[in-house]
Design a protein around this motif. Structure first.
Motif, short mmCIF file in Angstrom:
data_model
loop_
_atom_site.label_atom_id
_atom_site.label_comp_id
_atom_site.label_asym_id
_atom_site.label_seq_id
_atom_site.Cartn_x
_atom_site.Cartn_y
_atom_site.Cartn_z
N GLY A 70 0.64 -1.02 -0.15
CA GLY A 70 -0.15 -0.08 -0.12
C GLY A 70 0.90 1.28 0.04
N LEU A 71 0.23 2.43 0.30
CA LEU A 71 0.87 3.78 0.33
C LEU A 71 2.05 3.67 1.17
CD1 LEU A 71 -2.17 6.41 0.64
CD2 LEU A 71 -0.26 6.30 -1.07
N THR A 72 3.30 4.24 0.60
CA THR A 72 4.42 4.10 1.35
C THR A 72 5.42 5.29 0.83
OG1 THR A 72 4.44 1.62 1.20
CG2 THR A 72 6.65 2.70 1.43
N GLU A 73 6.06 5.80 1.79
CA GLU A 73 6.94 6.85 1.70
C GLU A 73 8.34 6.51 2.09
OE1 GLU A 73 7.40 11.79 2.24
OE2 GLU A 73 6.26 10.53 3.53
N ILE A 74 9.45 6.31 0.97
CA ILE A 74 10.55 6.16 1.53
C ILE A 74 11.50 7.22 1.77
CG2 ILE A 74 12.71 4.89 0.79
CD1 ILE A 74 11.15 3.20 -1.42
N ASN A 75 12.04 7.30 2.73
CA ASN A 75 12.72 8.75 3.25
C ASN A 75 13.81 9.11 2.24
OD1 ASN A 75 11.02 9.03 5.68
ND2 ASN A 75 12.32 7.64 6.65
N GLY A 76 13.89 10.30 2.06
CA GLY A 76 14.95 10.93 1.06
C GLY A 76 14.91 10.25 0.06
N SER A 77 16.18 10.49 -1.03
CA SER A 77 16.24 9.84 -2.51
C SER A 77 16.67 8.14 -2.02
CB SER A 77 17.39 10.45 -2.84
OG SER A 77 17.08 11.59 -3.33
N TYR A 78 16.19 7.61 -3.29
CA TYR A 78 16.49 6.26 -2.97
C TYR A 78 16.63 5.44 -4.40
CZ TYR A 78 11.41 6.22 -4.65
OH TYR A 78 10.38 6.56 -4.90
N PRO A 79 17.55 4.39 -4.15
CA PRO A 79 18.12 3.88 -5.90
C PRO A 79 16.78 3.07 -6.11
CG PRO A 79 18.84 2.60 -3.87
CD PRO A 79 18.31 3.70 -3.32
N ILE A 80 16.65 3.14 -7.67
CA ILE A 80 15.52 2.36 -8.37
C ILE A 80 16.38 1.29 -9.36
CG2 ILE A 80 14.11 4.37 -8.01
CD1 ILE A 80 14.50 4.91 -11.12
N TYR A 81 15.49 0.33 -9.81
CA TYR A 81 15.92 -0.83 -10.49
C TYR A 81 14.84 -1.11 -11.48
CZ TYR A 81 18.98 -1.27 -6.34
OH TYR A 81 19.74 -1.08 -5.37
N SER A 82 15.55 -1.72 -12.76
CA SER A 82 14.29 -2.05 -13.70
C SER A 82 13.98 -3.31 -13.59
CB SER A 82 15.02 -1.65 -15.17
OG SER A 82 16.24 -2.59 -15.22
N ASN A 83 14.65 -4.29 -12.67
CA ASN A 83 14.37 -5.55 -12.41
C ASN A 83 14.74 -6.19 -11.22
OD1 ASN A 83 16.82 -7.31 -12.63
ND2 ASN A 83 16.78 -6.35 -14.50
N ILE A 84 14.29 -7.05 -10.59
CA ILE A 84 14.58 -7.46 -9.16
C ILE A 84 15.92 -7.95 -9.01
CG2 ILE A 84 12.31 -7.69 -8.59
CD1 ILE A 84 12.53 -10.79 -8.79
N TYR A 85 16.56 -8.35 -10.28
CA TYR A 85 17.85 -8.95 -9.88
C TYR A 85 19.11 -8.01 -9.91
CZ TYR A 85 15.11 -13.27 -10.37
OH TYR A 85 14.05 -14.22 -10.18
N GLN A 86 18.82 -6.88 -10.50
CA GLN A 86 19.89 -6.03 -10.50
C GLN A 86 20.69 -5.53 -9.22
OE1 GLN A 86 17.70 -2.55 -12.62
NE2 GLN A 86 19.01 -2.97 -14.41
N ASP A 87 22.01 -5.58 -9.23
CA ASP A 87 22.60 -5.09 -8.09
C ASP A 87 23.09 -3.32 -8.20
OD1 ASP A 87 22.89 -7.55 -7.00
OD2 ASP A 87 24.46 -8.16 -8.20
N ALA A 88 23.23 -3.15 -9.34
CA ALA A 88 23.40 -1.70 -9.61
C ALA A 88 22.26 -0.90 -9.89
CB ALA A 88 24.54 -1.54 -10.90
N PRO A 89 21.86 0.15 -9.46
CA PRO A 89 20.39 0.95 -9.71
C PRO A 89 20.46 1.65 -11.21
CG PRO A 89 21.92 2.15 -7.71
CD PRO A 89 22.41 0.65 -8.24
N VAL A 90 19.55 1.75 -11.55
CA VAL A 90 19.29 2.61 -12.80
C VAL A 90 19.26 3.88 -12.76
CG1 VAL A 90 18.84 0.39 -14.05
CG2 VAL A 90 17.00 2.10 -13.08
N GLY A 91 19.12 4.61 -11.63
CA GLY A 91 18.87 5.76 -11.12
C GLY A 91 18.38 6.01 -9.69
N GLU A 92 18.04 7.12 -9.23
CA GLU A 92 17.37 7.58 -7.83
C GLU A 92 15.96 8.11 -8.16
OE1 GLU A 92 20.13 9.88 -5.54
OE2 GLU A 92 21.25 8.11 -4.87
N GLU A 93 15.17 8.02 -7.34
CA GLU A 93 13.72 8.76 -7.20
C GLU A 93 13.66 9.36 -5.71
OE1 GLU A 93 11.51 10.25 -8.36
OE2 GLU A 93 11.42 9.49 -10.47
N ASN A 94 12.75 10.15 -5.38
CA ASN A 94 12.27 10.50 -4.32
C ASN A 94 10.78 10.76 -3.94
OD1 ASN A 94 11.54 12.64 -5.69
ND2 ASN A 94 13.12 14.10 -4.54
N LYS A 95 9.94 10.18 -4.81
CA LYS A 95 8.75 10.19 -4.65
C LYS A 95 7.86 8.90 -3.90
CE LYS A 95 8.46 11.80 -9.59
NZ LYS A 95 7.94 11.72 -10.74
#
Length: 314
Positions: free
Chosen positions: A204-229
């Motif tokens: 459900g509704l979730t807020e992750i504090n600050g900027s956080y790494p994002i991935y395009s699939n669940i097996y990636q170790d290196a993030p493809v970017g960051e978000e803060n939403k």
């Protein structure tokens, strides 16, 4: 459900002046448990008053019981039914100002509980399950003429809500809105400690504090970017220490069952979550509430998830 315009919701303070003991001006908090008193939900917790809170997002309706308070110029709700703390200032912006109503808990209690100082978790759940959100209309004076003002209120079988003191609002600004909530004189936001991760194995509704790494699939170790939403967690993926996926948890029922079975080993696991942060979320929240899996296509990206294992009850 008929949609009420934002303009009407901003008239909350006017209603306070014109309805006899009626509408005032302007959310969502498992037992915030004491270790030795887990079932007791106090009506007054360190100066914060317990409220029943309702939120409408398009056709999705959600009611809970929680404490409302201010911290760092934001309005928070501590949901006493699931233990989460929500930043409602951010929620109101993210969801484009949903319709929110609230009332002090004593206003909706059955007679046998009105003279108590607390309710139990079971009583809170029964209370929420009994009530729904409905609309009512009242005549108000404006521009030298009467007009119909339509607002949201709580309703339940054999419950008279004619003079129920409720508040309607759609935005949460700490300076303007918080003072519409009833709080006791001894509340001090400097003493408010936020544990935003406690017991936070929730879809459900979730807020992750600050900027956080994002991935395009669940097996990636290196993030493809960051978000803060902020957004919605729609499912969890659990990996063992060898990097093997051992569980895909698609409903809250599955999450709870996995935790109960594996609670002693949770620190050994690594988690990722599918995250959606679009705006059309009512059907997603309805599905989560009804323990229906969310399609993996409803994913904006994937995020790391680091649950606070120490908070779990064993």
């Amino acid at each position: 459900m008929k949609k009420v315009s934002l303009k009407k919701f901003l008239l909350g303070s006017l209603i306070a002046l014109q309805l006899s003991n009626g509408i005032i001006g302007s959310s969502l908090s498992t037992v915030y448990a004491k270790e030795n008193d887990e079932e007791k939900i106090l009506f007054d917790e360190n100066g914060k008053m317990l409220h029943m809170i309702g939120m409408i997002i398009n056709d999705h309706e959600e009611i809970t019981v929680g404490y409302v308070f201010v911290k760092d110029s934001a309005v928070y709700v501590e949901d006493v039914r699931n233990g989460k703390i929500y930043n409602f200032t951010n929620i109101s912006e993210y969801l484009k100002y949903p319709e929110i109503l609230y009332t002090e808990i004593q206003n909706v209690l059955p007679d046998e509980l009105k003279n108590a100082d607390f309710i139990t978790q079971e009583e809170a759940n029964e209370l929420v399950n009994r009530f729904s959100i409905t609309q009512d209309t009242v005549k108000l004076w404006g521009m030298d003429d009467l007009y119909d003002y339509t607002y949201e209120t709580f309703a339940a079988p054999n419950f008279d809500n004619k003079n129920l003191r409720i508040s309607n609002c759609s935005m949460f600004n700490a300076n303007d809105v918080f003072h519409s909530f009833t709080v006791t004189d001894d509340y001090n936001e400097a003493n408010e400690e936020l544990d935003l991760e406690a017991n936070n194995y929730r879809l459900g509704l979730t807020e992750i504090n600050g900027s956080y790494p994002i991935y395009s699939n669940i097996y990636q170790d290196a993030p493809v970017g960051e978000e803060n939403k902020m957004g919605i967690i729609t499912r969890y993926y659990v990996f063992n220490k060898d990097g093997e996926r051992i569980a895909t948890l698609k409903t809250q029922e599955q999450v709870d069952e996995f935790i109960n079975i594996n609670v002693e080993f949770l620190d050994e696991y690594t988690w990722k979550a599918s995250f959606y942060n679009g705006y059309n979320i009512d059907r997603i929240l309805d599905a989560i509430e009804n323990n229906q899996p969310i399609s993996n296509e409803t994913t904006t990206y994937f995020v790391d998830y680091k649950p606070a294992c120490k908070s779990l009850k064993k």
